[in-house]
Design an enzyme around this catalytic site. Structure first.
Site, mmCIF file in Angstrom:
data_model
loop_
_atom_site.group_PDB
_atom_site.id
_atom_site.type_symbol
_atom_site.label_atom_id
_atom_site.label_comp_id
_atom_site.label_asym_id
_atom_site.label_seq_id
_atom_site.Cartn_x
_atom_site.Cartn_y
_atom_site.Cartn_z
ATOM 1 N N LYS A 52 0.894 -1.073 -0.049
ATOM 2 C CA LYS A 52 -0.210 -0.187 0.118
ATOM 3 C C LYS A 52 0.905 1.216 0.014
ATOM 4 O O LYS A 52 0.754 2.200 -0.758
ATOM 5 C CB LYS A 52 -0.963 -0.074 0.999
ATOM 6 C CG LYS A 52 -1.908 -1.233 1.125
ATOM 7 C CD LYS A 52 -2.951 -1.467 2.252
ATOM 8 C CE LYS A 52 -3.850 -2.528 2.177
ATOM 9 N NZ LYS A 52 -4.388 -2.961 3.412
ATOM 10 N N GLN A 96 -4.601 -1.727 9.751
ATOM 11 C CA GLN A 96 -4.423 -3.242 9.011
ATOM 12 C C GLN A 96 -5.185 -4.181 10.053
ATOM 13 O O GLN A 96 -4.697 -4.099 11.098
ATOM 14 C CB GLN A 96 -2.898 -3.289 8.622
ATOM 15 C CG GLN A 96 -2.607 -4.681 7.917
ATOM 16 C CD GLN A 96 -3.314 -4.538 6.462
ATOM 17 O OE1 GLN A 96 -3.537 -3.543 6.099
ATOM 18 N NE2 GLN A 96 -3.766 -5.760 6.105
ATOM 19 N N ASP A 119 -10.811 2.664 4.330
ATOM 20 C CA ASP A 119 -11.376 1.243 4.038
ATOM 21 C C ASP A 119 -12.553 0.850 4.092
ATOM 22 O O ASP A 119 -13.197 -0.297 3.867
ATOM 23 C CB ASP A 119 -10.505 0.453 5.265
ATOM 24 C CG ASP A 119 -9.514 -0.304 5.102
ATOM 25 O OD1 ASP A 119 -9.050 -0.607 3.841
ATOM 26 O OD2 ASP A 119 -8.640 -0.446 5.949
HETATM 27 N N1 GUN Z 1 -6.862 -7.233 6.383
HETATM 28 C C1 GUN Z 1 -7.242 -7.931 5.257
HETATM 29 N N2 GUN Z 1 -7.656 -7.015 4.123
HETATM 30 C C2 GUN Z 1 -7.649 -5.707 4.668
HETATM 31 C C3 GUN Z 1 -8.174 -4.470 4.101
HETATM 32 O O1 GUN Z 1 -8.623 -4.558 3.058
HETATM 33 N N3 GUN Z 1 -7.781 -3.611 4.951
HETATM 34 C C4 GUN Z 1 -7.364 -3.596 6.288
HETATM 35 N N4 GUN Z 1 -7.142 -2.360 6.954
HETATM 36 N N5 GUN Z 1 -6.867 -4.811 6.646
HETATM 37 C C5 GUN Z 1 -7.212 -5.831 5.990
#
Ligand code: GUN
Length: 301
Positions: A52, A96, A119
């Site tokens: 990211k 995350q 998100d």
């Molecule tokens: N863990 C697995 N997929 C995601 C996501 O799309 N965003 C976040 N913050 N954590 C994750």
């Protein structure tokens, strides 16, 4: 069979975002800024976060990574989130997941201010999405809709079978596909761990979205000829390679691809779309696209 190439599609989206950022820079304005909170040292989470952050750089966004100790308390984490909520230099941020077991994920996600929730995990964004109001849509469902659109795959009147009902993928994508909208208007069946005889449903599907985290759950005998397959699974299988593992999806790609009209590979499919969607959401947060400033002041502050 045609591959739904997440790598190529994500690259086009990133290119579009980069052009917008280049225009912002020409106007000498500040660029969009994404922050990410990582708690602990999970290798998988670190890989996702690094991707990211790297993608932010590629499109010209500023990014900030807050790497916190795995034994941080829930209140300390929420204090950090509040700092980001109140930091005007940050447009959007993510925490995350998964979080360490001693931290209540729900409470943490609720503490993220909805207009920075890129998100799309906050109930306000999920609720707005439900009733068709502009909102941050979580990155994986958004990426799925986008790849379907960009390959001109019709969903209207089609039978979509979603396998898996997580808050992050299965539940939101089942709502989006059924909505009265572009890449919607489908008849949706949501299958999950309590579904009896999954194959009865998948055999009727024009489009299958597999999001269970179970390697090779969907096999060739479970799909009809011409099916469209969106494989959301990213499962690590240990092996003797230098890396020690390889990735497989929830779908037996080798055999199912022979029967499908379109299929996403793993890796190189939905995973890369997810990062591109997060960047789109961050740009939208910067542009206050879903929460105009007067709305924020009147309703959320
Ligand atoms: N863990 C697995 N997929 C995601 C996501 O799309 N965003 C976040 N913050 N954590 C994750």
């Amino acid at each position: 069979m045609q591959l739904l190439d997440g790598k190529k599609t994500a690259a086009s989206i990133k290119d579009e975002i980069k052009q917008t950022v280049d225009a912002i820079k020409l106007q000498k304005k500040r660029v969009p800024h994404l922050a990410a909170i990582l708690v602990g040292d999970s290798t998988a989470s670190k890989t996702y976060i690094n991707n990211k952050i790297k993608s932010c750089k590629e499109v010209g966004f500023k990014s900030t990574l807050l790497h916190l100790e795995k034994d941080i308390t829930e209140n300390e984490l929420i204090a950090q989130i509040n700092n980001l909520n109140n930091d005007n230099s940050i447009d959007g941020f993510i925490v995350q997941l998964p979080l360490p077991k001693h931290i209540n994920e729900e409470r943490v996600l609720l503490s993220i201010t909805p207009e920075k929730d890129v998100d799309g995990f906050h109930p306000i964004n999920l609720g707005k999405m439900m009733i068709g109001l502009p909102a941050f849509i979580s990155a994986t469902p958004k990426g799925i809709v986008e790849i379907l659109k960009r390959y001109n795959i019709q969903t209207s009147g089609k039978h979509c079978v979603v396998v898996g009902r997580s808050n992050i993928v299965g539940t939101p994508i089942s709502i989006l596909l059924g909505k009265k909208s572009e890449a919607g208007n489908a008849t949706v069946t949501l299958c999950h761990s309590h579904t009896k005889d999954l194959k009865t449903y998948t055999l009727q599907a024009d489009i299958i979205i597999a999001a269970t985290g179970k390697p090779n759950l969907i096999t060739a005998d479970m799909v009809k000829d011409g099916v469209v397959i969106i494989d959301v699974g990213i499962n690590r299988i240990d092996d003797n390679s230098e890396r020690g593992y390889h990735l497989v999806g929830d779908v037996d790609f080798k055999n199912v691809s022979k029967k499908s009209s379109y299929i996403t590979p793993v890796p190189g499919g939905v995973g890369l779309m997810t990062v591109a969607s997060l960047l789109q959401n961050t740009l939208a947060a910067y542009q206050a696209a879903y929460y105009p400033k007067d709305f924020i002041e009147e309703n959320l502050l």
